[in-house]
Design a protein around this motif. Structure first.
Motif, short mmCIF file in Angstrom:
data_model
loop_
_atom_site.label_atom_id
_atom_site.label_comp_id
_atom_site.label_asym_id
_atom_site.label_seq_id
_atom_site.Cartn_x
_atom_site.Cartn_y
_atom_site.Cartn_z
N GLU A 36 41.82 43.14 39.51
CA GLU A 36 40.60 43.53 40.21
C GLU A 36 40.88 43.85 41.67
O GLU A 36 40.37 44.85 42.22
CB GLU A 36 39.58 42.40 40.08
N ALA A 37 41.68 43.03 42.33
CA ALA A 37 42.02 43.28 43.73
C ALA A 37 42.83 44.56 43.86
O ALA A 37 42.67 45.32 44.83
CB ALA A 37 42.80 42.08 44.30
N ASP A 44 37.65 31.36 44.91
CA ASP A 44 37.72 32.19 46.11
C ASP A 44 39.14 32.24 46.67
O ASP A 44 39.58 33.26 47.21
CB ASP A 44 36.75 31.68 47.18
N ALA A 45 39.84 31.14 46.55
CA ALA A 45 41.21 31.10 47.05
C ALA A 45 42.12 31.98 46.20
O ALA A 45 43.01 32.66 46.73
CB ALA A 45 41.73 29.66 47.04
N VAL A 46 41.89 31.99 44.89
CA VAL A 46 42.67 32.86 44.01
C VAL A 46 42.40 34.32 44.36
O VAL A 46 43.31 35.15 44.42
CB VAL A 46 42.33 32.59 42.53
N ARG A 47 41.13 34.61 44.60
CA ARG A 47 40.75 35.97 44.97
C ARG A 47 41.41 36.39 46.29
O ARG A 47 41.94 37.50 46.42
CB ARG A 47 39.22 36.05 45.10
N ALA A 48 41.40 35.50 47.26
CA ALA A 48 42.01 35.79 48.56
C ALA A 48 43.52 36.01 48.40
O ALA A 48 44.10 36.90 49.04
CB ALA A 48 41.74 34.66 49.54
N PHE A 49 44.13 35.21 47.55
CA PHE A 49 45.57 35.39 47.30
C PHE A 49 45.85 36.75 46.69
O PHE A 49 46.79 37.44 47.09
CB PHE A 49 46.07 34.29 46.36
N ALA A 50 45.03 37.15 45.71
CA ALA A 50 45.22 38.44 45.04
C ALA A 50 45.07 39.59 46.03
O ALA A 50 45.84 40.56 46.01
CB ALA A 50 44.22 38.59 43.90
N GLU A 51 44.09 39.49 46.93
CA GLU A 51 43.87 40.54 47.91
C GLU A 51 45.02 40.62 48.91
O GLU A 51 45.45 41.71 49.30
CB GLU A 51 42.54 40.29 48.63
N GLN A 52 45.50 39.45 49.32
CA GLN A 52 46.63 39.44 50.28
C GLN A 52 47.89 40.00 49.64
O GLN A 52 48.65 40.74 50.27
CB GLN A 52 46.88 38.02 50.76
N ARG A 53 48.09 39.68 48.36
CA ARG A 53 49.29 40.16 47.67
C ARG A 53 49.31 41.67 47.59
O ARG A 53 50.33 42.31 47.91
CB ARG A 53 49.34 39.56 46.26
#
Length: 278
Positions: free
Chosen positions: A216-217, A127-136
């Motif tokens: 994906e993000a 989930d943290a990786v996903r959140a990082f990708a979305e923020q980026r």
């Protein structure tokens, strides 16, 4: 006659020697320029005189190489600090490498990024990786949001998104696919009408190859910005020549699912129109 023949032969030998000497000279020039650049990397900033002393070559030769590095954007200058009373004349110039100049010696940014995201995944979870990708991706396209969403037409928005991505280093472009009257002539082809958004360069392809959350993000952000369902057809991270995204002409999901192909990671990629990049 013999003298003339001998002279012709000597001239031919000199001519051949001159031709053969060109590659060696070019090679020597390149080697010396690399030595100048490496010295600036390891000991710079420094003056041309100091570079000449360190390498044991003439100041004139050093200045020629420094001028070439300046012209290529690989080096820059700044005034050397004065010591003692201010004298006449211009201050000495210090030469140092730019980011482009340091790049000739290679970087390990990709490896560092992969290691950092691996650490994030191991200690904070997926989930943290996903959140990082979305923020980026939000930081990447967020500043261009108003320019992209200024039109209600998905194709027009796609063009604005391509412009924004190009400014961010992705070398993006769009092209129209299908025809607006195809639904009347062949209703089953309606799902392929629209535009293809192509990114011909991906600065994070090496990282995205291991962490598809980045792609994906990015795809989800494109759909939100364009106001329509989009489909990722190909990615550089999977070995394709470009990251290609299909943008339908009308909002909503496609009328019929497109054929899919299996990729090495086990995921699937939809490929309408053959997935050919714009």
């Amino acid at each position: 006659m013999k003298k003339t023949e001998a002279g012709d032969q000597a001239g031919g030998d000199m001519s051949r020697a001159g031709v053969n000497a060109v590659p060696s000279q070019v090679s020597a020039e390149g080697k010396t320029r690399s030595e100048v650049a490496r010295l600036l990397l390891e000991q710079g900033p420094m003056t041309a005189v100091v570079v000449a002393e360190q390498l044991g070559i003439s100041p004139a030769a050093v200045r020629r190489h420094l001028d070439a590095l300046l012209a290529d954007g690989e080096a820059e200058t700044r005034d050397a600090p004065r010591r003692g009373p201010r004298g006449r004349g211009r201050p000495a110039k210090l030469f140092l490498l730019t980011e482009a100049g340091r790049a000739r010696f290679g970087h390990a940014y990709d490896d560092l990024a992969v290691s950092a995201i691996r650490f994030l995944a191991e200690h904070a979870g997926e989930d943290a990786v996903r959140a990082f990708a979305e923020q980026r991706i939000e930081k990447l396209v967020g500043p261009h949001r108003s320019a992209i969403t200024g039109s209600s037409d998905p194709a027009t928005r796609a063009e604005a998104l391509a412009t924004a991505l190009t400014r961010e280093g992705y070398a993006a472009s769009t092209r129209q696919v299908g025809a607006l009257n195809s639904q009347k002539e062949a209703p089953g082809l309606g799902q392929n009408v629209g535009a293809q958004l192509c990114q011909h360069h991906c600065p994070v392809a090496h990282v995205a190859a291991e962490f598809p959350q980045l792609c994906e993000a990015e795809t989800e952000a494109f759909a939100e910005l364009l106001g329509t369902h989009v489909q990722r057809l190909a990615t550089i991270a999977r070995g394709d020549s470009a990251c290609t995204t299909h943008v339908p002409a009308t909002a909503g999901p496609p009328a019929h699912p497109e054929p899919v192909r299996t990729v090495p990671s086990g995921r699937t990629a939809r490929i309408p129109n053959g997935g050919k990049p714009a």
